[in-house]
Each structure stands twice: as structure tokens, then as C-alpha cells.
Design an enzyme around this catalytic site. Structure first.
Site, mmCIF file in Angstrom:
data_model
loop_
_atom_site.group_PDB
_atom_site.id
_atom_site.type_symbol
_atom_site.label_atom_id
_atom_site.label_comp_id
_atom_site.label_asym_id
_atom_site.label_seq_id
_atom_site.Cartn_x
_atom_site.Cartn_y
_atom_site.Cartn_z
ATOM 1 N N ASP A 215 6.583 -1.331 8.977
ATOM 2 C CA ASP A 215 5.439 -0.887 8.161
ATOM 3 C C ASP A 215 5.112 0.589 8.368
ATOM 4 O O ASP A 215 4.007 1.029 8.039
ATOM 5 C CB ASP A 215 4.208 -1.748 8.482
ATOM 6 C CG ASP A 215 4.191 -3.008 7.619
ATOM 7 O OD1 ASP A 215 4.934 -3.044 6.610
ATOM 8 O OD2 ASP A 215 3.450 -3.947 7.958
ATOM 9 N N LYS A 218 3.340 2.751 5.784
ATOM 10 C CA LYS A 218 1.902 2.662 5.484
ATOM 11 C C LYS A 218 1.187 3.971 5.783
ATOM 12 O O LYS A 218 0.050 4.178 5.343
ATOM 13 C CB LYS A 218 1.277 1.497 6.252
ATOM 14 C CG LYS A 218 1.690 0.162 5.659
ATOM 15 C CD LYS A 218 0.822 -0.978 6.090
ATOM 16 C CE LYS A 218 1.201 -2.240 5.297
ATOM 17 N NZ LYS A 218 0.749 -3.448 5.959
#
Ligand SMILES: [Fe+2]
Length: 354
Positions: A215, A218
Site C-alpha cells: 500500500d 497510498k
């Protein structure tokens, strides 16, 4: 003059005793140690028992001829200085022996002074050859050492670059109490699932690294959307979906992470082909990405979120059964179930041993 500085032992191979004795006597006078053999078989036996530096080998021997013996001698003692002794009418055979590895040949009857010079020349040549081989060996060792150092340096650089990115992920997650530790947990459990599926160590480690970095994109998502705990608008959802591509862009310069980048890109694909960004389906989705995708769902269910109580591990796995064949690969669900129940059994044992 042996390369090690030890005594030089010569082997005289001739079936005529008078020649053997005359040559031996002369060579001993020159300061060599001398062994003798009357046949090829005897010569090979001497070679097996003693360190021989040079050989005088008669071409015409009873049984195995000198020509036949050359390859056997060279195999047994590749660095030996081999001189053929041959009759005047047999120069062709001598030339053949030279092709097979003999250093020189002398015609019979032997001129002893000539023999002494030929031996000295052959030993010098042997010495130079061995020195060359030693230099080559040392060079090769040096090259191998340098290459190993470079590999180590590169591995260190690679570890540092991954650690830096992990620190970035940790910083990102630290802002949100619901996300804290998410990537590290996903990484560990995903690696365990990959190992349960008997994937090779390298792939398990790629899954672990991808779990930690999945991730990272992000960072490129607007903060108000990241922190939003209610449902997302269509535009907001489209923006969030960009995180897989942003992640790939961040990791792209790290060429050693090619496999990891593919997993990061595909961790939101679904088994039924309705995921993103490439709408891959089934086994077209890299296995590691299927694992990380499933484990991410598991982690979301087993950690408290603003909109839900956290679930017990077994309950989360049970709830995920509803997603098998749509979002989740059945094989991965099965493996996750096995790994989670094994972990729970360990926790149970641990609790009861205290
Ligand atoms: Fe994600």
C-alpha cells in the site's frame, strides 16, 4: 627445479636395461632423483606411488606402447614434463605424442649431453606453465572475490532501499490508529500462506516484501480521502484505486524488485476478474498477489475499525468463505484457513503452558 622447491624426480621408462642404467647414472650425476620402469604398466604404477616431475618415455615398449601411454600419463599427472625417446625411423610417432601432451622427443641412440639439456628445457617449460596456471588461479580467485564483494554491496543497497520504503509505509500507517502495523501483519501472514503452499524461499520472501510495500502508493492519495471513515464517492473510489499504480511508480526504479512490483500492482485483482487495475482473473493474477489480497481482507476483519468490531481469527476465515470463487481464490482460502488454525493452536498451547 620443482615449483615447490622440493627434489626433482625423473622416471626413465625403457625396456632395455642397459639404456635404463646408463641414463639413470647420468641423471643422478646431474643431481636428479631417478626412478626406472621397464614397461608402461610399471611406469603407471610408479606414477601412482611417487611424485614424478619429468618422464623419459621410450616409444617402443612391450605391451602398451609409449604412444598409448601418453594420454594415461597426462591424465594421472597433467603437469609432468614428458620427453619421448624414439628410434630414427619413428619420428612420426614422436610427433603424435607431442600432440597428445609430450614436451619434446629425442632420437636414439641417446646423446647424454643432449639429453641433459632437453630435460633442463622441459623442466623450465613445466615450471613456467605451472606458474602461469598459479597466476591464472589467483586471478580467477581475485575476480570471484571482487564479484562476491559487489554482490554483497548490491544486496546491502537493496536491503537499505526496501527498509527506507518500509519506514515510509510505517510513517503513513502511524497517522491512522486503525492501520497501524497493517502492512507488517499482512507481510508475515502472506509469507506463511506462501510457505504453506510450498512456494520456493525466494518467492516467499518476495511475497513478504510485497506485503510490507503493497500500500505504499497510498502516499499519493489525498489525505482527506485516506482518513475518511464513511463510504467513498465514485470519484473518491477511483482516486483510491490509483494507489496500486502509484505504488508501482514509486518502486519502479528498484529493478531488483520486479517480482514484488507485480504483486503490488495486482493485489486488488479479484479471482472473478472484477478487480483492478488490469481486471485479471483466476490464475492470471500472480499467486503472491492473490495471497496478499486475501490476507488484506482477513487483516481488515480481525482489526478494529471505526465501522466494525474486530472478529476472532476463525470467525474471519469463516466469513471470508462467502468471498471464495468471487474475490478469493479457493486454494488461497484453504491455505489461509490452515495457517490461521495452526497459529491459533500455537496461541492456545502458549496460553496453557504459562
Ligand atoms: Fe491496497
Amino acid at each position: 627445479m620443482s615449483l615447490s622447491g622440493g627434489p626433482v624426480t625423473l622416471l626413465v621408462v625403457d625396456d632395455e636395461e642397459a639404456i635404463r642404467n646408463a641414463v639413470r647414472k647420468y641423471l643422478v650425476q646431474l643431481g636428479y632423483e631417478v626412478a626406472v620402469a621397464a614397461t608402461g604398466e610399471d611406469a603407471l604404477e610408479v606414477l601412482r606411488r611417487r611424485k614424478i616431475t619429468g618422464i623419459l618415455l621410450d616409444v617402443n615398449l612391450p605391451g602398451a606402447s609409449g604412444i598409448d601411454l601418453v594420454p594415461q600419463i597426462m591424465e594421472q599427472e597433467p603437469s609432468v614434463a614428458l620427453i619421448m625417446l624414439t628410434a630414427v625411423n619413428d619420428a612420426t610417432s614422436a610427433a603424435l605424442c607431442m600432440q597428445r601432451g609430450a614436451f619434446d622427443y629425442l632420437l636414439k641412440p641417446i646423446d647424454l649431453a643432449h639429453l641433459g639439456r632437453a630435460i633442463a628445457r622441459a623442466l623450465e617449460r613445466r615450471h613456467a606453465l605451472l606458474e602461469g596456471q598459479q597466476i591464472n588461479r589467483r586471478l580467477k580467485e581475485e575476480v570471484a572475490l571482487r564479484a562476491a564483494e559487489r554482490r554483497l554491496e548490491q544486496a546491502t543497497q537493496e536491503r537499505i532501499s526496501v527498509a527506507t520504503l518500509e519506514a515510509l509505509v510505517n510513517a503513513l500507517e502511524a497517522k491512522d490508529p486503525y492501520l497501524r502495523g497493517h502492512s507488517a501483519r499482512v507481510a508475515d501472514l502472506s509469507a506463511s500462506v506462501a510457505a504453506h503452499l510450498r512456494r520456493p524461499d525466494e518467492e516467499v520472501e518476495a511475497v513478504r516484501t510485497a506485503g510490507r510495500l503493497h500500500d505504499i502508493g497510498k502516499i499519493g492519495i489525498r489525505e482527506e480521502i485516506l482518513n475518511k471513515h464513511g463510504p467513498l464517492s465514485d470519484e473518491e473510489y477511483e482516486h483510491v484505486k490509483q494507489h496500486v499504480l502509484v505504488g508501482c511508480q514509486i518502486l519502479a526504479p528498484l529493478i531488483h524488485l520486479t517480482d514484488v512490483i507485480n504483486l503490488v500492482r495486482s493485489h486488488h485483482e479479484r479471482w472473478d476478474g472484477f478487480g483492478y487495475p488490469d481486471r485479471l482473473a483466476g490464475k492470471a493474477i500472480p499467486l503472491g498477489a492473490r495471497i496478499i489480497g486475501a490476507v488484506e481482507i482477513y487483516d481488515a476483519l480481525t482489526t478494529a475499525r471505526p465501522y466494525q468490531e474486530k472478529m476472532a481469527p476463525e470467525d474471519a476465515v469463516e466469513r471470508m468463505r462467502e468471498l471464495v470463487d468471487t474475490a478469493i481464490d479457493p486454494t488461497i482460502h484453504e491455505a489461509l484457513e490452515a495457517v490461521v488454525s495452526r497459529r491459533q493452536a500455537l496461541v492456545f498451547l502458549d496460553d496453557h503452558q504459562r
